[in-house]
Design an enzyme around this catalytic site. Structure first.
Site, PDB file in Angstrom:
ATOM      1  N   LYS A 190      -7.862  37.707  71.053  1.00 63.63           N
ATOM      2  CA  LYS A 190      -7.231  36.532  71.676  1.00 63.63           C
ATOM      3  C   LYS A 190      -7.339  35.370  70.687  1.00 63.63           C
ATOM      4  CE  LYS A 190      -7.521  32.945  74.020  1.00 63.63           C
ATOM      5  NZ  LYS A 190      -6.930  31.669  73.575  1.00 63.63           N
ATOM      6  N   GLU A 265     -20.679  32.765  68.091  1.00 66.89           N
ATOM      7  CA  GLU A 265     -20.777  31.897  66.906  1.00 66.89           C
ATOM      8  C   GLU A 265     -20.262  30.539  67.342  1.00 66.89           C
ATOM      9  OE1 GLU A 265     -22.031  33.018  64.160  1.00 66.89           O
ATOM     10  OE2 GLU A 265     -21.738  35.183  64.219  1.00 66.89           O
ATOM     11  N   CYS A 300     -17.173  24.838  61.539  1.00 65.07           N
ATOM     12  CA  CYS A 300     -18.446  24.918  62.254  1.00 65.07           C
ATOM     13  C   CYS A 300     -19.579  24.579  61.296  1.00 65.07           C
ATOM     14  CB  CYS A 300     -18.630  26.289  62.861  1.00 65.07           C
ATOM     15  SG  CYS A 300     -18.275  27.579  61.699  1.00 65.07           S
ATOM     16  N   GLU A 398     -21.242  17.203  67.595  1.00 57.75           N
ATOM     17  CA  GLU A 398     -20.277  17.815  66.695  1.00 57.75           C
ATOM     18  C   GLU A 398     -18.917  17.150  66.904  1.00 57.75           C
ATOM     19  OE1 GLU A 398     -18.727  21.830  67.429  1.00 57.75           O
ATOM     20  OE2 GLU A 398     -19.179  22.255  65.330  1.00 57.75           O
TER      21      GLU A 398
HETATM   22  P1  NAP Z   1     -13.002  26.516  71.958  1.00 59.67           P
HETATM   23  O1  NAP Z   1     -12.289  25.487  72.715  1.00 59.67           O
HETATM   24  O2  NAP Z   1     -14.345  26.932  72.405  1.00 59.67           O
HETATM   25  O3  NAP Z   1     -12.032  27.786  71.929  1.00 59.67           O
HETATM   26  C1  NAP Z   1     -12.355  28.990  71.276  1.00 59.67           C
HETATM   27  C2  NAP Z   1     -11.552  30.115  71.888  1.00 59.67           C
HETATM   28  O4  NAP Z   1     -11.945  30.293  73.249  1.00 59.67           O
HETATM   29  C3  NAP Z   1     -10.057  29.839  71.919  1.00 59.67           C
HETATM   30  O5  NAP Z   1      -9.357  31.056  71.695  1.00 59.67           O
HETATM   31  C4  NAP Z   1      -9.867  29.345  73.340  1.00 59.67           C
HETATM   32  O6  NAP Z   1      -8.556  29.519  73.795  1.00 59.67           O
HETATM   33  C5  NAP Z   1     -10.818  30.236  74.108  1.00 59.67           C
HETATM   34  N1  NAP Z   1     -11.212  29.705  75.410  1.00 59.67           N
HETATM   35  C6  NAP Z   1     -11.104  28.444  75.895  1.00 59.67           C
HETATM   36  N2  NAP Z   1     -11.617  28.365  77.151  1.00 59.67           N
HETATM   37  C7  NAP Z   1     -12.066  29.602  77.463  1.00 59.67           C
HETATM   38  C8  NAP Z   1     -12.708  30.164  78.600  1.00 59.67           C
HETATM   39  N3  NAP Z   1     -13.003  29.444  79.685  1.00 59.67           N
HETATM   40  N4  NAP Z   1     -13.041  31.474  78.559  1.00 59.67           N
HETATM   41  C9  NAP Z   1     -12.789  32.233  77.466  1.00 59.67           C
HETATM   42  N5  NAP Z   1     -12.164  31.759  76.367  1.00 59.67           N
HETATM   43  C10 NAP Z   1     -11.815  30.459  76.365  1.00 59.67           C
HETATM   44  O7  NAP Z   1     -13.165  26.135  70.434  1.00 59.67           O
HETATM   45  P2  NAP Z   1     -12.041  25.584  69.470  1.00 59.67           P
HETATM   46  O8  NAP Z   1     -11.728  24.182  69.884  1.00 59.67           O
HETATM   47  O9  NAP Z   1     -10.924  26.555  69.351  1.00 59.67           O
HETATM   48  O10 NAP Z   1     -12.805  25.609  68.068  1.00 59.67           O
HETATM   49  C11 NAP Z   1     -13.686  24.621  67.695  1.00 59.67           C
HETATM   50  C12 NAP Z   1     -15.119  25.026  67.957  1.00 59.67           C
HETATM   51  O11 NAP Z   1     -15.397  26.277  67.369  1.00 59.67           O
HETATM   52  C13 NAP Z   1     -16.114  24.074  67.355  1.00 59.67           C
HETATM   53  O12 NAP Z   1     -17.091  23.733  68.298  1.00 59.67           O
HETATM   54  C14 NAP Z   1     -16.738  24.847  66.211  1.00 59.67           C
HETATM   55  O13 NAP Z   1     -18.017  24.477  65.875  1.00 59.67           O
HETATM   56  C15 NAP Z   1     -16.631  26.234  66.678  1.00 59.67           C
HETATM   57  N6  NAP Z   1     -16.610  27.168  65.548  1.00 59.67           N
HETATM   58  C16 NAP Z   1     -17.723  27.902  65.298  1.00 59.67           C
HETATM   59  C17 NAP Z   1     -17.757  28.796  64.242  1.00 59.67           C
HETATM   60  C18 NAP Z   1     -18.967  29.617  63.940  1.00 59.67           C
HETATM   61  O14 NAP Z   1     -18.842  30.624  63.288  1.00 59.67           O
HETATM   62  N7  NAP Z   1     -20.146  29.257  64.386  1.00 59.67           N
HETATM   63  C19 NAP Z   1     -16.626  28.951  63.442  1.00 59.67           C
HETATM   64  C20 NAP Z   1     -15.505  28.170  63.732  1.00 59.67           C
HETATM   65  C21 NAP Z   1     -15.511  27.301  64.811  1.00 59.67           C
HETATM   66  P3  NAP Z   1      -7.502  28.309  73.687  1.00 59.67           P
HETATM   67  O15 NAP Z   1      -7.691  27.637  72.366  1.00 59.67           O
HETATM   68  O16 NAP Z   1      -6.231  29.024  73.772  1.00 59.67           O
HETATM   69  O17 NAP Z   1      -7.840  27.409  74.824  1.00 59.67           O
END
Ligand code: NAP
Ligand code: MG
Length: 496
Positions: A190, A265, A300, A398
């Protein structure tokens, strides 16, 4: 050879964009025909409408993944045959590198200089690295009693769901899919609704490489699709990269459904500690700037906290501000651009609201505004704040944008305490010419990756990647990633 902006703009006009779900080796519209717009943050242009999957597509995809797994078409294939398919997939990714890099840049606003050099080559490298491990990773024969023969084998889990974010859409997808497929699992991926394009093309290339239908499915859509996967009773594992807030929900979904394996992650607020005996202040300053402005700080591992010794603070900050100047936002298709656009208007809004709070709590040293406002795109200036103490939002939370918080220390103990005073523990670095100081300080830092005299130095797959504390659990990359996607089985045979 580095291509010109004209080359990329011209290629963009001919680009074929996949925009439907990829299930069981075929393209699918959503059951109700629903779509969502895929908008380029470069200029606000709609690139395409993408199928908006819902529960019926999740059902289809999980069923197809399960069927493929049970059939043995992938899971029971001889390891060297699986290896050939994944190596071919990596080759196809490399052969289509320009197209994939362009898709990624159009979809996310990342500079083409980054997607051509990092995102796509590192994706191909990751796939081939895991492919090469397939026929090397052996089980064990246990040293047990004479009348027994004991085997310890690594068994695939079954159906793995991968839910990934938008900051490295292709690369993070591959970080999950490659090791999961290596182990013989089937995958339902996804992508984020903000960046669905490269995942769809990657899955198509995997099929072309010989991956059986159903081994890799892609269901674009919103958070409800991620939720449907995380709560699904026939999904054996969920591998998630994203925010800590959603990660918490995923853990709950798993607990409330079938206790599937959960790998998270999550976020970070990673510090760099610059000690007075830093061996090269210019290189350190350039590295500090790159570590927060690369990918517009949407990392991240973004190093969003600079901890600087008071003795060298003034001099060092001058150098960081000079280095920040080279990250003025530019057109992502220009090969000269080092910092492109942010992912979308909502992320810009989030960053600007942090900057607004920062202006009340701290001293703005540079940046702080939107940029390229006539472009129709989503650009923010590289921004640096000098912070009076660590208990303000921009120094603790963050932001996921190009905003650096500077904190000052007088002793190493104080620097280590500041560094560890965070709910996160993803990455950190120490700058010191003294080997003992560097090592002892690195050892005290509670983070999954610590660099000494550098930051983000390599994409070498030998290093496990992931975090301590609320930065998550489990590790992507390295052979340790294979443990995430296998169960250990003990088989004990009575011989006499
Ligand atoms: P996010 O809002 O948590 O979304 C991540 C994924 O989860 C997206 O595909 C999102 O779909 C989906 N999602 C949203 N709500 C959900 C739910 N209730 N249940 C299941 N899946 C759901 O994060 P983001 O804004 O895309 O990315 C930024 C974040 O990622 C930052 O906090 C960053 O630190 C973190 N990150 C961490 C790493 C690591 O390796 N530690 C690497 C990169 C990024 P939609 O986008 O379609 O809503
Ligand atoms: Mg997009």
């Amino acid at each position: 050879m580095r291509q010109t902006q004209e080359y990329w703009s011209n290629l963009a006009t001919h680009l074929e964009i996949m925009n439907r779900a990829f299930i069981d080796g075929r393209w699918h519209d959503a059951h109700d025909g629903a779509t969502f717009p895929c908008v380029s943050p470069i200029d606000g242009r709609e690139l395409t409408q993408v199928a908006r999957c819902g529960h019926p597509e999740v059902e289809l995809a999980v069923r197809s993944a399960r069927k493929c797994f049970e059939s043995g078409a992938w899971s029971a294939l001889e390891p060297r045959a699986r290896k050939r398919v994944l190596l071919r997939w990596a080759e196809l990714v490399s052969e289509h590198a320009d197209e994939l890099a362009l898709l990624e840049t159009l979809d996310t606003g990342k500079p083409i200089a980054d997607t051509t050099v990092t995102d796509i080559p590192s994706s191909a490298y990751c796939i081939s690295w895991f492919a090469e491990a397939i026929d090397k990773a052996a089980g064990e024969v246990a040293p047990t009693a004479q009348h027994l023969l004991g085997l310890v084998t690594h068994e695939p889990l079954g159906v793995v769901a991968a839910v990934v974010p938008w900051n490295f859409p292709a690369l993070i997808a591959v970080w999950k899919c490659a090791p999961a497929l290596t182990c013989g699992n089937s995958v339902v991926l996804k992508p984020s609704e903000k960046s669905p394009l490269s995942a769809l093309r990657l899955a198509q290339l995997a099929l072309e490489a010989g991956l059986p239908a159903g081994a890799l499915n892609v269901v674009p859509g919103f958070g409800d699709v991620g939720q449907a996967l995380a709560t699904h009773h026939d999904v054996d594992c969920i591998a998630f990269t994203g925010s800590t807030a959603v990660g918490r929900k995923i853990a709950r979904y798993a607990a409330e459904s079938n206790l599937k394996r959960v790998w998270l992650e999550l976020g970070g607020k990673s510090p760099q500690l610059v000690l007075p005996d830093c061996p090269d202040l210019d290189r350190a300053a350039q590295t500090v700037a790159r570590a927060i402005f690369y990918n517009t700080g949407q990392m991240c591992t973004a190093s969003s906290r600079l901890l600087i010794h008071r003795e060298i603070k003034h001099d060092f900050i001058e150098r960081v501000l000079a280095a920040a100047g080279s990250y003025a936002p530019g057109h992502p298709l220009s090969p000269e651009t080092k910092m492109g656009s942010m992912i979308d208007a909502s992320q810009v809004g989030r960053v600007l609201s942090y900057i607004e709070r920062g202006q009340m709590d701290a001293t703005l040293l540079t940046g702080g505004r939107r940029a390229l406002t006539k472009s129709g795109g989503e650009y923010v200036e590289p921004t640096v704040f000098d912070c009076p103490h660590p208990d303000i939002a921009i120094a603790r939370e963050e932001i996921f944008g190009p905003v650096l918080a500077v904190l000052t220390f007088d002793t190493i103990d104080e620097a280590v305490a500041l560094a560890n005073d965070s709910e996160y523990g993803l990455a950190a670095s120490v700058w010191s010419a003294n080997l003992t100081t560097a090592h002892t300080t690195a050892r005290r830092l509670r983070a999954g990756t610590v660099w000494v005299n550098g930051y983000e130095e390599t994409d070498d797959m030998n290093f496990p990647f992931g975090g301590f504390k609320e930065s998550g659990n489990g590790r992507d990359n390295s052979l340790h990633a294979l443990d995430k996607y296998t169960e250990l089985k003990s088989t004990i045979i009575r011989l006499t």
